[in-house]
Design a protein around this motif. Structure first.
Motif, PDB file in Angstrom:
ATOM      1  N   ASP A 182      -4.342  -2.115 -15.944  1.00 28.73           N
ATOM      2  CA  ASP A 182      -5.147  -2.782 -16.974  1.00 28.73           C
ATOM      3  C   ASP A 182      -5.310  -4.263 -16.660  1.00 28.73           C
ATOM      4  O   ASP A 182      -6.215  -4.922 -17.159  1.00 28.73           O
ATOM      5  CB  ASP A 182      -4.504  -2.614 -18.350  1.00 28.73           C
ATOM      6  CG  ASP A 182      -4.723  -1.221 -18.915  1.00 28.73           C
ATOM      7  OD1 ASP A 182      -5.644  -0.524 -18.430  1.00 28.73           O
ATOM      8  OD2 ASP A 182      -3.985  -0.817 -19.825  1.00 28.73           O
ATOM      9  N   HIS A 183      -4.391  -4.820 -15.885  1.00 34.25           N
ATOM     10  CA  HIS A 183      -4.560  -6.162 -15.326  1.00 34.25           C
ATOM     11  C   HIS A 183      -3.706  -6.245 -14.064  1.00 34.25           C
ATOM     12  O   HIS A 183      -2.770  -5.442 -13.887  1.00 34.25           O
ATOM     13  CB  HIS A 183      -4.186  -7.277 -16.324  1.00 34.25           C
ATOM     14  CG  HIS A 183      -2.724  -7.339 -16.637  1.00 34.25           C
ATOM     15  ND1 HIS A 183      -2.193  -6.904 -17.827  1.00 34.25           N
ATOM     16  CD2 HIS A 183      -1.669  -7.798 -15.915  1.00 34.25           C
ATOM     17  CE1 HIS A 183      -0.890  -7.075 -17.832  1.00 34.25           C
ATOM     18  NE2 HIS A 183      -0.537  -7.631 -16.693  1.00 34.25           N
ATOM     19  N   ILE A 184      -4.021  -7.175 -13.198  1.00 34.58           N
ATOM     20  CA  ILE A 184      -3.339  -7.263 -11.902  1.00 34.58           C
ATOM     21  C   ILE A 184      -3.055  -8.720 -11.552  1.00 34.58           C
ATOM     22  O   ILE A 184      -3.944  -9.572 -11.623  1.00 34.58           O
ATOM     23  CB  ILE A 184      -4.187  -6.642 -10.774  1.00 34.58           C
ATOM     24  CG1 ILE A 184      -4.460  -5.158 -11.043  1.00 34.58           C
ATOM     25  CG2 ILE A 184      -3.496  -6.817  -9.416  1.00 34.58           C
ATOM     26  CD1 ILE A 184      -5.525  -4.558 -10.135  1.00 34.58           C
ATOM     27  N   TYR A 185      -1.797  -8.983 -11.159  1.00 34.75           N
ATOM     28  CA  TYR A 185      -1.417 -10.236 -10.528  1.00 34.75           C
ATOM     29  C   TYR A 185      -0.982  -9.877  -9.106  1.00 34.75           C
ATOM     30  O   TYR A 185      -0.236  -8.914  -8.911  1.00 34.75           O
ATOM     31  CB  TYR A 185      -0.247 -10.914 -11.239  1.00 34.75           C
ATOM     32  CG  TYR A 185      -0.505 -11.285 -12.675  1.00 34.75           C
ATOM     33  CD1 TYR A 185      -1.678 -11.922 -13.054  1.00 34.75           C
ATOM     34  CD2 TYR A 185       0.446 -11.014 -13.665  1.00 34.75           C
ATOM     35  CE1 TYR A 185      -1.910 -12.270 -14.384  1.00 34.75           C
ATOM     36  CE2 TYR A 185       0.222 -11.365 -14.986  1.00 34.75           C
ATOM     37  CZ  TYR A 185      -0.959 -11.986 -15.344  1.00 34.75           C
ATOM     38  OH  TYR A 185      -1.179 -12.325 -16.648  1.00 34.75           O
ATOM     39  N   GLY A 186      -1.426 -10.652  -8.127  1.00 31.59           N
ATOM     40  CA  GLY A 186      -1.051 -10.322  -6.766  1.00 31.59           C
ATOM     41  C   GLY A 186      -0.816 -11.528  -5.888  1.00 31.59           C
ATOM     42  O   GLY A 186      -1.426 -12.583  -6.075  1.00 31.59           O
ATOM     43  N   ILE A 187       0.097 -11.362  -4.937  1.00 35.08           N
ATOM     44  CA  ILE A 187       0.315 -12.338  -3.870  1.00 35.08           C
ATOM     45  C   ILE A 187       0.143 -11.566  -2.576  1.00 35.08           C
ATOM     46  O   ILE A 187       0.855 -10.594  -2.330  1.00 35.08           O
ATOM     47  CB  ILE A 187       1.720 -12.960  -3.939  1.00 35.08           C
ATOM     48  CG1 ILE A 187       1.933 -13.666  -5.281  1.00 35.08           C
ATOM     49  CG2 ILE A 187       1.927 -13.940  -2.788  1.00 35.08           C
ATOM     50  CD1 ILE A 187       3.351 -14.180  -5.486  1.00 35.08           C
ATOM     51  N   SER A 188      -0.811 -11.969  -1.756  1.00 34.71           N
ATOM     52  CA  SER A 188      -1.178 -11.169  -0.591  1.00 34.71           C
ATOM     53  C   SER A 188      -0.910 -11.898   0.714  1.00 34.71           C
ATOM     54  O   SER A 188      -1.379 -13.007   0.924  1.00 34.71           O
ATOM     55  CB  SER A 188      -2.660 -10.780  -0.667  1.00 34.71           C
ATOM     56  OG  SER A 188      -3.020  -9.993   0.439  1.00 34.71           O
ATOM     57  N   SER A 189      -0.131 -11.246   1.588  1.00 34.78           N
ATOM     58  CA  SER A 189       0.114 -11.782   2.922  1.00 34.78           C
ATOM     59  C   SER A 189      -0.754 -11.113   3.967  1.00 34.78           C
ATOM     60  O   SER A 189      -0.772 -11.510   5.123  1.00 34.78           O
ATOM     61  CB  SER A 189       1.586 -11.602   3.308  1.00 34.78           C
ATOM     62  OG  SER A 189       2.399 -12.485   2.571  1.00 34.78           O
ATOM     63  N   VAL A 190      -1.439 -10.053   3.563  1.00 33.61           N
ATOM     64  CA  VAL A 190      -2.355  -9.352   4.466  1.00 33.61           C
ATOM     65  C   VAL A 190      -3.607  -8.998   3.686  1.00 33.61           C
ATOM     66  O   VAL A 190      -3.613  -9.003   2.450  1.00 33.61           O
ATOM     67  CB  VAL A 190      -1.725  -8.056   5.039  1.00 33.61           C
ATOM     68  CG1 VAL A 190      -0.536  -8.378   5.913  1.00 33.61           C
ATOM     69  CG2 VAL A 190      -1.346  -7.098   3.922  1.00 33.61           C
ATOM     70  N   VAL A 191      -4.665  -8.676   4.414  1.00 36.23           N
ATOM     71  CA  VAL A 191      -5.897  -8.246   3.765  1.00 36.23           C
ATOM     72  C   VAL A 191      -6.467  -7.071   4.551  1.00 36.23           C
ATOM     73  O   VAL A 191      -6.426  -7.055   5.777  1.00 36.23           O
ATOM     74  CB  VAL A 191      -6.921  -9.400   3.684  1.00 36.23           C
ATOM     75  CG1 VAL A 191      -7.287  -9.906   5.053  1.00 36.23           C
ATOM     76  CG2 VAL A 191      -8.154  -8.976   2.906  1.00 36.23           C
TER      77      VAL A 191
END
Length: 271
Positions: free
Chosen positions: A148-157
């Motif tokens: 329903d909601h998203i928080y993210g920290i991304s080291s790759v794509v």
């Protein structure tokens, strides 16, 4: 005075709690709720004769008090009991997932969050193994699709991540992502630059840049947490192993992790 010096001076007081099963169990039990003597007997499996001297010691130390035949933690007792509970949960969490921690670069987790790592006790480790190729990746995509909601920290794509995020943004889901420089550079290239351009007008999407490298992968939704780390040397991101949890404490830990990174002074919105 550091921790070792305090231990040397006051070690007997500390050992009295940890060395005594009953003292520890009483504190941990009352940390959950107030209890009568009969309830403490049931929880500890001990007799009144064994419990009463321990209760009197805790009363003498001003850690517990009695009201209407019930035992309560005092304000000081709550601090001590919480500390005891946290120390056990931290140890159990480290021991439960020791192979995961030993094989990964923990320096990617900020120190304040490492101190609360016991919040991850009710988690599981998923791996790519045998016929379960892309097991971790597919579970992360499933989380994104169900959130329903998203928080993210991304080291790759990857295109898979980008497409899943784009789809949810267009469905109206609130999404905030933090990326380090090396991911930001990739996002300036095709096909990601076109995908970002298509999301430019969506106010429910925020993509932000941290002015330092981030050696973790974090997805936090309303109900789930996924944590991925770099391998021990801190050079290669481990896409084949991840920690997952649907426990509320783990989700809250993940949210604190995200807000910690978002709130850093050198943090700016990615343009």
């Amino acid at each position: 005075m550091n921790g070792l010096e305090i231990y040397k001076k006051r070690g007997d007081d500390v050992q009295a709690i940890y060395r005594s099963r009953l003292l520890t169990e009483i504190l941990l039990s009352l940390n959950e709720e107030s209890r009568k003597l009969s309830q403490l007997r049931e929880v500890t499996g001990s007799t009144s004769q064994a419990l009463i001297p321990k209760l009197r010691k805790l009363e003498a130390d001003h850690l517990i008090e009695t009201k209407e035949h019930k035992y309560f933690l005092t304000s000081a007792g709550k601090i001590v009991a919480s500390g005891v509970a946290d120390s056990f949960v931290t140890f159990w969490t480290i021991n439960k997932f020791k192979h995961f921690w030993l094989k990964h670069y923990l320096e990617g987790i900020p120190s304040p969050l490492l101190k609360e790592i016991g919040c991850l006790y009710e988690s599981e480790i998923l791996k790519d193994k045998g016929m379960k190729i892309l097991n971790v990746y597919n579970n992360q995509l499933k989380m994104i699709k169900e959130a329903d909601h998203i928080y993210g920290i991304s080291s790759v794509v990857t295109e898979g991540y980008a497409d899943a995020i784009s789809e949810r943004v267009k469905e109206g889901i609130s999404i905030e992502l933090i990326v380090p420089f090396h991911v930001a550079e990739e996002l300036k290239q095709s096909p990601y630059v076109e995908k970002l351009a298509a999301l430019k007008s969506y106010k429910n999407f925020k993509l932000m840049l941290m002015n330092e490298d981030i050696k973790v992968g974090l997805i936090v939704t309303d109900t789930r947490l996924a944590l991925s780390l770099y391998k021990k040397e801190g050079v290669e991101y481990d896409i084949s192993t991840g920690l997952f949890s649907s426990d509320s404490k783990a989700v809250e830990w993940g949210e604190r992790f995200f807000w910690y990174c978002k709130g850093k002074a050198d943090f700016t919105k990615f343009q």
